[in-house]
Design a protein around this motif. Structure first.
Motif, PDB file in Angstrom:
ATOM      1  N   ASP A 155      -5.794   4.051  -3.156  1.00  0.00           N
ATOM      2  CA  ASP A 155      -4.489   3.424  -3.365  1.00  0.00           C
ATOM      3  C   ASP A 155      -4.426   2.965  -4.831  1.00  0.00           C
ATOM      4  O   ASP A 155      -5.280   3.333  -5.634  1.00  0.00           O
ATOM      5  N   ASP A 156      -3.392   2.200  -5.206  1.00  0.00           N
ATOM      6  CA  ASP A 156      -3.303   1.737  -6.590  1.00  0.00           C
ATOM      7  C   ASP A 156      -4.472   0.809  -6.933  1.00  0.00           C
ATOM      8  O   ASP A 156      -4.959   0.796  -8.056  1.00  0.00           O
ATOM      9  N   ILE A 177       4.178   2.400  -5.354  1.00  0.00           N
ATOM     10  CA  ILE A 177       3.226   3.058  -6.248  1.00  0.00           C
ATOM     11  C   ILE A 177       3.803   2.949  -7.654  1.00  0.00           C
ATOM     12  O   ILE A 177       5.025   2.807  -7.811  1.00  0.00           O
ATOM     13  N   ARG A 179       0.097   9.868   2.216  1.00  0.00           N
ATOM     14  CA  ARG A 179      -0.601   8.770   2.896  1.00  0.00           C
ATOM     15  C   ARG A 179       0.167   8.273   4.113  1.00  0.00           C
ATOM     16  O   ARG A 179      -0.415   7.822   5.089  1.00  0.00           O
ATOM     17  N   HIS A 224       2.175  10.983  -3.298  1.00  0.00           N
ATOM     18  CA  HIS A 224       1.039  10.227  -2.743  1.00  0.00           C
ATOM     19  C   HIS A 224       1.492   9.322  -1.597  1.00  0.00           C
ATOM     20  O   HIS A 224       0.814   9.206  -0.581  1.00  0.00           O
ATOM     21  N   SER A 249       6.223   0.153   1.077  1.00  0.00           N
ATOM     22  CA  SER A 249       5.164   0.829   0.313  1.00  0.00           C
ATOM     23  C   SER A 249       5.564   0.839  -1.151  1.00  0.00           C
ATOM     24  O   SER A 249       6.745   0.667  -1.478  1.00  0.00           O
ATOM     25  N   THR A 266       0.841  -1.195   0.000  1.00  0.00           N
ATOM     26  CA  THR A 266       0.000   0.000   0.000  1.00  0.00           C
ATOM     27  C   THR A 266       0.883   1.255   0.000  1.00  0.00           C
ATOM     28  O   THR A 266       2.107   1.165  -0.094  1.00  0.00           O
ATOM     29  N   ARG A 267       0.240   2.427   0.088  1.00  0.00           N
ATOM     30  CA  ARG A 267       0.984   3.686   0.021  1.00  0.00           C
ATOM     31  C   ARG A 267       1.231   4.288   1.403  1.00  0.00           C
ATOM     32  O   ARG A 267       1.845   5.344   1.506  1.00  0.00           O
ATOM     33  N   ASP A 268       0.746   3.634   2.454  1.00  0.00           N
ATOM     34  CA  ASP A 268       0.657   4.318   3.742  1.00  0.00           C
ATOM     35  C   ASP A 268       1.648   3.844   4.788  1.00  0.00           C
ATOM     36  O   ASP A 268       1.516   4.179   5.960  1.00  0.00           O
TER      37      ASP A 268
END
Lengths: 321, 321
Positions: free
Chosen positions: B29-30, A206, A222, A218, A204, A145-147
């Motif tokens: 998210d993606d 993306i 996040r 992003h 993480s 995930t991005r967080d």
């Protein structure tokens, strides 16, 4: 001869991609019926490409079929998910079976390569646009995930940055880019194997679709962190490197987007393991910066000075400033 | 003030619909991450609505938000599936937050009613169109497909036919339809409870989106059967009945489409059970014909004569004849 909607769907959407045992009912009923393996989560992503916004009018339909699927698979790659099924909603100004045949050829070749089956579709009349939704599997708790980026981690990236932007710039200027450069824009490769290799090591990830600053932004937003980018470590093709040396302008690798490389964060002591894992699948990796506590992204030059780089990244609706 | 794409998504796509425990990661998210219940199959359907083709320019965005989701949920209803998640790909000529707010209000109200959560979205700039994909659950072997109708079975239909077509005809003639009639066109109700009730009793089902002849035609083609339709048994509102009496034209209930009622086939000895099951959810049911061995659909008048009815049904790409 023009074809009816149903003939179109039957002819072009049936039996597309890799035939999968987990597809119980494919194209041609009210719904498709599929089966997610026990113990796996389902990852879902949708993206639209619009003529005149995401691709030039007159783009080779075979390339477009590839790219429309590729940008969606790239989202699965960025989650560390294994692709399974796709649906395709095509809006076309007219029913043109030559165009469709060519589009589906590009779509199918990439779908087959990644064992993706087309399970549903819709064709409508209107301005040309392509909406694809992809589905993939990821074990519970394993998705990238991005967080979850933390201060002190290294920032990694696959491939090279700015090639798609350079190709677009050349084409906008009426120049035909070299074949490899044009392929970077028109036929990007989703980094699915890299996403899988990163799944157990990165914190993480993306995919770089809107430009490095926007997409790393992003992750930072996040994760409530910031980042320092070391420009001298950005992975660049010879051509993009030359362009920057001549122009002094870093916007190609930083904000042009459309690269579909994976940007990710890792604890410093995992860097060697990641290099080994990505080396095993012949994927290039570069370490381009560090996650920091302070919000915002700072771009450092080779002599340690901070340079001003547009914070933008490609956006479909630009803010009115 | 125009908004950036990310602000748009954050503001309008987050926390839309019924919050579900099986959504592990929603919009932002993606990919979204979701979990299909053990032992259930996943039903998936996608549909696009294009301005000027599927709805008038200037259509109330709240109605459009409802309808775009409703026509997709209708496909789940026709499978006997229980809805769970949706994704939304919106192409808009400009970012207009009033329009979006209104669109999402219509979408959300229907999503909440059927416990659907929005899990993914994409906004792009271009000619107005809406692509929605819905996901639902159905136990293995229980889905209502189009391929299992058998000669001798009765053909049933929910609700009334031709209302949406009459509303459209009046609007095309510059007349404002009565409120209830306009609602039939602009705010159809997906027959989800009926689909569920039919799941154990019907042999096949489809939703009437392209017109009864076209959609029943799909069941016949897939099941390799034909059908006899008894026109005097078609369920009609008073207004559509009057229109046919005056014009002698049966095209509204037969080919106009956009009704989103369920058409299904059942063994004759299950008719009473189906009436009881649909009565329990206050759903009207009519028996409108019989499945026959000979391919094609024959429309019989009250005096037993066969009438000629257009075989068409609404098609986005008309055949050039």
């Amino acid at each position: 001869m023009a074809l009816s909607e149903f003939e179109l769907i039957e002819r072009f959407f049936s039996h597309i991609g890799h035939p999968r045992e987990d597809v119980l009912l494919g194209v041609g009923d009210d719904c498709a019926l599929v089966q997610v393996p026990a113990g796996e989560n389902l990852a879902v992503s949708v993206d639209t490409l619009v003529e005149g916004v995401h691709f030039y009018a007159g783009t080779d339909p075979e390339k477009l079929g590839h790219k429309a699927l590729a940008v969606n698979l790239s989202d699965l790659a960025a989650m560390g998910a294994i692709p399974a099924w796709a649906t395709l909603a095509l809006t076309l100004p007219e029913s043109d079976s030559e165009w469709l045949k060519s589009f589906m050829r590009g779509f199918s070749a990439l779908a087959n390569r990644h064992r993706v089956q087309l399970v549903g579709g819709d064709t409508t009349r209107g301005a040309l646009s392509v909406t694809i939704q992809v589905h993939g599997f990821v074990p519970p708790g394993k998705a990238l995930t991005r967080d979850a980026a933390r201060a002190g981690e290294r920032i990694g990236i696959t491939g090279t940055l700015g090639d798609a932007g350079l190709a677009l710039q050349q084409m906008a200027g009426g120049r035909l880019p070299e074949k490899w450069l044009r392929e970077r824009l028109e036929a990007p490769s989703p980094r699915l194997a890299a996403g899988l290799a990163l799944r157990d090591l990165a914190t993480s990830a993306i995919d770089v679709s809107d430009g490095l600053l926007a997409d790393l932004g992003h992750i930072c937003a996040r994760s409530r962190v910031g980042a320092r980018l070391e420009l001298w470590n950005l992975p660049l093709s010879h051509e993009v490197d030359e362009h920057i040396k001549m122009s002094g302008d870093w916007s190609l690798p930083l904000t042009a987007g459309d690269d579909y490389e994976l940007c990710f964060t890792v604890p410093p002591d995992s860097c060697r393991q990641i290099e080994a894992a990505l080396g095993g699948i012949e994927e290039r990796v570069a370490w381009i910066g560090v996650v920091e506590k302070d919000p915002g992204i700072r771009c450092l030059n080779a002599d340690g000075r901070q340079i001003e780089a547009g914070q933008g990244g490609y956006q479909h609706f630009q803010s009115a400033k």
